[in-house]
Each structure stands twice: as structure tokens, then as C-alpha cells.
Design a protein around this motif. Structure first.
Motif, PDB file in Angstrom:
ATOM      1  N   ILE A 298       2.520  -2.475  15.955  1.00  0.00           N
ATOM      2  CA  ILE A 298       1.662  -1.788  16.147  1.00  0.00           C
ATOM      3  C   ILE A 298       1.401  -1.200  17.415  1.00  0.00           C
ATOM      4  O   ILE A 298       1.730   0.488  18.130  1.00  0.00           O
ATOM      5  CB  ILE A 298       0.189  -1.550  16.500  1.00  0.00           C
ATOM      6  N   VAL A 299       2.246  -1.824  18.714  1.00  0.00           N
ATOM      7  CA  VAL A 299       2.496  -1.510  19.865  1.00  0.00           C
ATOM      8  C   VAL A 299       3.319  -0.096  19.781  1.00  0.00           C
ATOM      9  O   VAL A 299       3.342   0.590  20.734  1.00  0.00           O
ATOM     10  CB  VAL A 299       2.808  -3.212  20.849  1.00  0.00           C
ATOM     11  N   LEU A 300       5.078  -0.779  18.863  1.00  0.00           N
ATOM     12  CA  LEU A 300       6.011   0.247  19.158  1.00  0.00           C
ATOM     13  C   LEU A 300       5.849   1.332  18.683  1.00  0.00           C
ATOM     14  O   LEU A 300       5.812   2.404  18.921  1.00  0.00           O
ATOM     15  CB  LEU A 300       7.076  -0.361  18.211  1.00  0.00           C
ATOM     16  N   GLY A 301       4.821   1.301  17.704  1.00  0.00           N
ATOM     17  CA  GLY A 301       4.354   2.129  16.863  1.00  0.00           C
ATOM     18  C   GLY A 301       3.170   3.352  18.045  1.00  0.00           C
ATOM     19  O   GLY A 301       3.327   4.996  17.842  1.00  0.00           O
ATOM     20  N   MET A 302       2.135   2.993  18.740  1.00  0.00           N
ATOM     21  CA  MET A 302       1.400   3.486  19.429  1.00  0.00           C
ATOM     22  C   MET A 302       2.337   4.102  20.871  1.00  0.00           C
ATOM     23  O   MET A 302       1.953   5.100  21.762  1.00  0.00           O
ATOM     24  CB  MET A 302       0.434   2.742  20.164  1.00  0.00           C
TER      25      MET A 302
ATOM     26  N   ASN B 252       5.990  -3.274   7.135  1.00  0.00           N
ATOM     27  CA  ASN B 252       6.926  -2.667   8.896  1.00  0.00           C
ATOM     28  C   ASN B 252       5.458  -1.417   8.704  1.00  0.00           C
ATOM     29  O   ASN B 252       4.979  -1.159   9.098  1.00  0.00           O
ATOM     30  CB  ASN B 252       8.153  -2.901   8.900  1.00  0.00           C
ATOM     31  N   ALA B 253       6.039  -0.637   7.722  1.00  0.00           N
ATOM     32  CA  ALA B 253       5.408   0.860   7.316  1.00  0.00           C
ATOM     33  C   ALA B 253       4.009   0.726   8.149  1.00  0.00           C
ATOM     34  O   ALA B 253       3.214   1.674   8.711  1.00  0.00           O
ATOM     35  CB  ALA B 253       5.118   1.381   6.564  1.00  0.00           C
ATOM     36  N   PRO B 254       2.435   0.435   7.144  1.00  0.00           N
ATOM     37  CA  PRO B 254       1.241  -0.263   7.909  1.00  0.00           C
ATOM     38  C   PRO B 254       0.710   0.236   8.505  1.00  0.00           C
ATOM     39  O   PRO B 254       0.675   0.819   9.521  1.00  0.00           O
ATOM     40  CB  PRO B 254       0.670  -1.119   6.562  1.00  0.00           C
ATOM     41  N   PHE B 255       1.486  -1.511   9.353  1.00  0.00           N
ATOM     42  CA  PHE B 255       1.582  -1.395  10.803  1.00  0.00           C
ATOM     43  C   PHE B 255       1.604  -0.402  11.821  1.00  0.00           C
ATOM     44  O   PHE B 255       1.139  -0.042  13.176  1.00  0.00           O
ATOM     45  CB  PHE B 255       1.543  -2.794  11.676  1.00  0.00           C
ATOM     46  N   LEU B 256       3.081   0.442  11.724  1.00  0.00           N
ATOM     47  CA  LEU B 256       3.734   1.129  12.616  1.00  0.00           C
ATOM     48  C   LEU B 256       3.272   2.444  12.314  1.00  0.00           C
ATOM     49  O   LEU B 256       2.691   2.871  13.336  1.00  0.00           O
ATOM     50  CB  LEU B 256       5.964   1.151  12.154  1.00  0.00           C
TER      51      LEU B 256
ATOM     52  N   GLY C  29      -7.700  -3.417  10.259  1.00  0.00           N
ATOM     53  CA  GLY C  29      -6.913  -2.813   9.903  1.00  0.00           C
ATOM     54  C   GLY C  29      -5.427  -4.337   9.337  1.00  0.00           C
ATOM     55  O   GLY C  29      -5.527  -4.184   8.278  1.00  0.00           O
ATOM     56  N   ILE C  30      -5.296  -4.862  10.154  1.00  0.00           N
ATOM     57  CA  ILE C  30      -4.714  -6.179  10.232  1.00  0.00           C
ATOM     58  C   ILE C  30      -5.067  -6.915   9.132  1.00  0.00           C
ATOM     59  O   ILE C  30      -4.447  -7.715   7.948  1.00  0.00           O
ATOM     60  CB  ILE C  30      -4.493  -6.769  11.102  1.00  0.00           C
ATOM     61  N   VAL C  31      -6.439  -7.274   9.322  1.00  0.00           N
ATOM     62  CA  VAL C  31      -6.853  -8.222   8.963  1.00  0.00           C
ATOM     63  C   VAL C  31      -7.092  -7.759   6.696  1.00  0.00           C
ATOM     64  O   VAL C  31      -6.108  -8.085   5.524  1.00  0.00           O
ATOM     65  CB  VAL C  31      -9.126  -8.829   8.359  1.00  0.00           C
ATOM     66  N   VAL C  32      -7.423  -5.990   7.084  1.00  0.00           N
ATOM     67  CA  VAL C  32      -7.085  -5.615   5.352  1.00  0.00           C
ATOM     68  C   VAL C  32      -5.843  -5.787   4.416  1.00  0.00           C
ATOM     69  O   VAL C  32      -5.614  -6.001   3.465  1.00  0.00           O
ATOM     70  CB  VAL C  32      -7.931  -3.992   5.059  1.00  0.00           C
ATOM     71  N   VAL C  33      -4.624  -5.260   4.928  1.00  0.00           N
ATOM     72  CA  VAL C  33      -3.162  -5.461   4.951  1.00  0.00           C
ATOM     73  C   VAL C  33      -3.525  -6.703   4.371  1.00  0.00           C
ATOM     74  O   VAL C  33      -2.290  -7.397   3.629  1.00  0.00           O
ATOM     75  CB  VAL C  33      -2.666  -4.983   6.259  1.00  0.00           C
ATOM     76  N   GLU C  34      -3.669  -7.809   5.392  1.00  0.00           N
ATOM     77  CA  GLU C  34      -3.217  -8.976   5.288  1.00  0.00           C
ATOM     78  C   GLU C  34      -3.685 -10.016   4.250  1.00  0.00           C
ATOM     79  O   GLU C  34      -2.909 -10.592   3.078  1.00  0.00           O
ATOM     80  CB  GLU C  34      -3.470 -10.188   6.610  1.00  0.00           C
ATOM     81  N   VAL C  35      -4.822  -9.439   3.576  1.00  0.00           N
ATOM     82  CA  VAL C  35      -5.409  -9.760   2.636  1.00  0.00           C
ATOM     83  C   VAL C  35      -5.333  -9.297   1.232  1.00  0.00           C
ATOM     84  O   VAL C  35      -4.460  -9.729   0.015  1.00  0.00           O
ATOM     85  CB  VAL C  35      -7.389  -9.260   2.611  1.00  0.00           C
ATOM     86  N   MET C  36      -4.916  -7.638   1.467  1.00  0.00           N
ATOM     87  CA  MET C  36      -4.480  -7.114   0.056  1.00  0.00           C
ATOM     88  C   MET C  36      -3.186  -8.433   0.111  1.00  0.00           C
ATOM     89  O   MET C  36      -2.134  -8.044  -1.172  1.00  0.00           O
ATOM     90  CB  MET C  36      -3.955  -5.512   0.012  1.00  0.00           C
ATOM     91  N   PHE C  37      -1.722  -8.232   0.776  1.00  0.00           N
ATOM     92  CA  PHE C  37      -1.052  -8.544   1.113  1.00  0.00           C
ATOM     93  C   PHE C  37      -0.543 -10.297   0.243  1.00  0.00           C
ATOM     94  O   PHE C  37       0.016 -10.389  -0.561  1.00  0.00           O
ATOM     95  CB  PHE C  37       0.181  -8.891   2.013  1.00  0.00           C
ATOM     96  N   ALA C  38      -1.373 -11.460   0.611  1.00  0.00           N
ATOM     97  CA  ALA C  38      -1.413 -12.171   0.790  1.00  0.00           C
ATOM     98  C   ALA C  38      -2.051 -12.167  -0.530  1.00  0.00           C
ATOM     99  O   ALA C  38      -2.019 -13.276  -1.764  1.00  0.00           O
ATOM    100  CB  ALA C  38      -2.747 -12.658   1.200  1.00  0.00           C
TER     101      ALA C  38
END
Length: 203
Positions: free
Chosen positions: A42-46, A157-161, A184-193
């Protein structure tokens, strides 16, 4: 996290090296997981991706770096082998929150569906760091491991970047950006889990 200064010094220094720096940042995150990978991305993307045209290149570089980091863990697993690998986990697994029982379960999962287990392991926090070690221990084919790792790392990597880049371009205030990032992190992690559990259940 609000800036590059929030990252470890060596990571923030690498971030200034262009695409090579992005690749090395992602590799370092796999080898020395001091900061959660989503925070780094996220920081790299920002703060590092200059414009939208550079985003695909940044994604390619970070995905290649993540794959490189996993290949180093994989090589370590091949070198240690089954007996020494388990002995290493018994001695040092607590530093990665990896119990011997969990390690045996992960190693056993590679005897069923090597490609999809590798892909799905790349989108689960902590698991994505050390899963390459048992893959090396059981010596799954290098081509299969590399391809699956790249696919999984790309999906992670894609969603966080993109989230980091989008937050910067939206010009929201830092507190709102932080809240949005957490959601966003919570949503993505739940989907991936959920995806990981589904794939393991079918493997």
C-alpha cells in the motif's frame, strides 16, 4: 502507515531504486517479514508509483520480487530436506509462528494438488512467507512452483498496490485513507481466506 518513513530503513532506501528497488522490496518482505506485506504494498502504491502508466510495471516488479523471495525459501527447503527441515522448524518455527504440527500439515498438502496449493498459499498472511520452505522440502517441480507462486503473488500484490495508488489519487485526508486501507485489507483477506479453504477442501 502514512509514508515511506514508516517502513524499515533498508526497505525505504530500496524503494528509491526504481523497478529494481520495487522488486527487491518485495523480495525483502518475503525474507524478513518485519512489516506486513500489505502495508509495504500500500505504501509503495501511494508514494513510489508515479502515475497510472507505471502501475502495471510496478505490479510486475513486485510480483517478480515476491516470487524471488519464495524461490530462496524453496531453495533452503531443498537444501535442508525432510529430516533437517523438520528439525529446523522444531528449533526455530516459533519465530515465524509455525508449529511442527502445522508444518507437517502444510507439507502433507503438497502431496495432493501442488499447483493450486502453491497459488492459494500466496494469498494467506504468514503462510505466504514460509509455505515455500515445505514446497522445497518435498521437492515439487521447480517450474510448477515458480509458475504457481507468480500467479498467487500477482493475485495478492495487485489489490494492495492498486489500493495504495488509488488512495493517493483520491486526495483523501490521512485518517480517511487509513480507515479505507484497513477496510480494504479486511475484505481482501476474508476473500482470500475463503478461497484458500475452498481449494484445500477440493485438493
Amino acid at each position: 502507515m502514512t509514508g515511506l518513513s514508516d517502513l524499515p530503513a533498508f526497505v525505504s532506501d530500496l524503494a528509491g531504486w526504481g523497478l529494481l528497488g520495487l522488486m527487491l522490496c518485495a523480495a525483502a518482505e518475503k525474507l524478513v517479514p518485519i512489516v506486513p506485506s500489505y502495508g509495504v504494498l500500500i505504501v509503495l502504491g501511494m508514494f513510489v508509483v508515479p502515475d497510472f502508466a507505471a502501475l502495471p510495471w510496478a505490479l510486475a516488479a513486485t510480483t517478480a520480487g515476491s516470487t524471488l523471495g519464495s524461490l530462496i525459501w524453496y531453495a533452503a527447503g531443498r537444501w535442508f530436506g525432510p529430516q533437517r527441515g523438520e528439525a529446523l522448524v522444531q528449533r526455530a518455527g516459533r519465530y515465524l509462528s509455525l508449529r511442527v504440527e502445522k508444518y507437517r500439515q502444510l507439507t502433507g498438502s503438497y502431496h495432493r494438488n501442488q499447483f493450486w496449493i502453491t497459488v492459494s498459499s500466496q494469498v494467506i498472511p504468514l503462510v505466504r512467507v514460509y509455505m515455500a520452505f515445505p514446497a522445497g522440502v518435498v521437492a515439487i517441480p521447480l517450474t510448477c512452483f515458480t509458475t504457481a507462486t507468480f500467479v498467487g503473488a500477482l493475485a495478492w500484490n495487485a489489490p494492495f498496490l492498486v489500493l495504495g495508488y488509488g488512495l493517493r489519487e483520491s486526495h483523501v485526508d490521512p485518517s480517511t485513507a487509513a480507515s479505507t486501507a484497513i477496510i480494504g485489507i479486511v475484505v481482501v483477506e476474508v476473500m482470500f481466506a475463503l478461497a484458500f479453504r475452498f481449494i484445500r477442501g477440493r485438493a
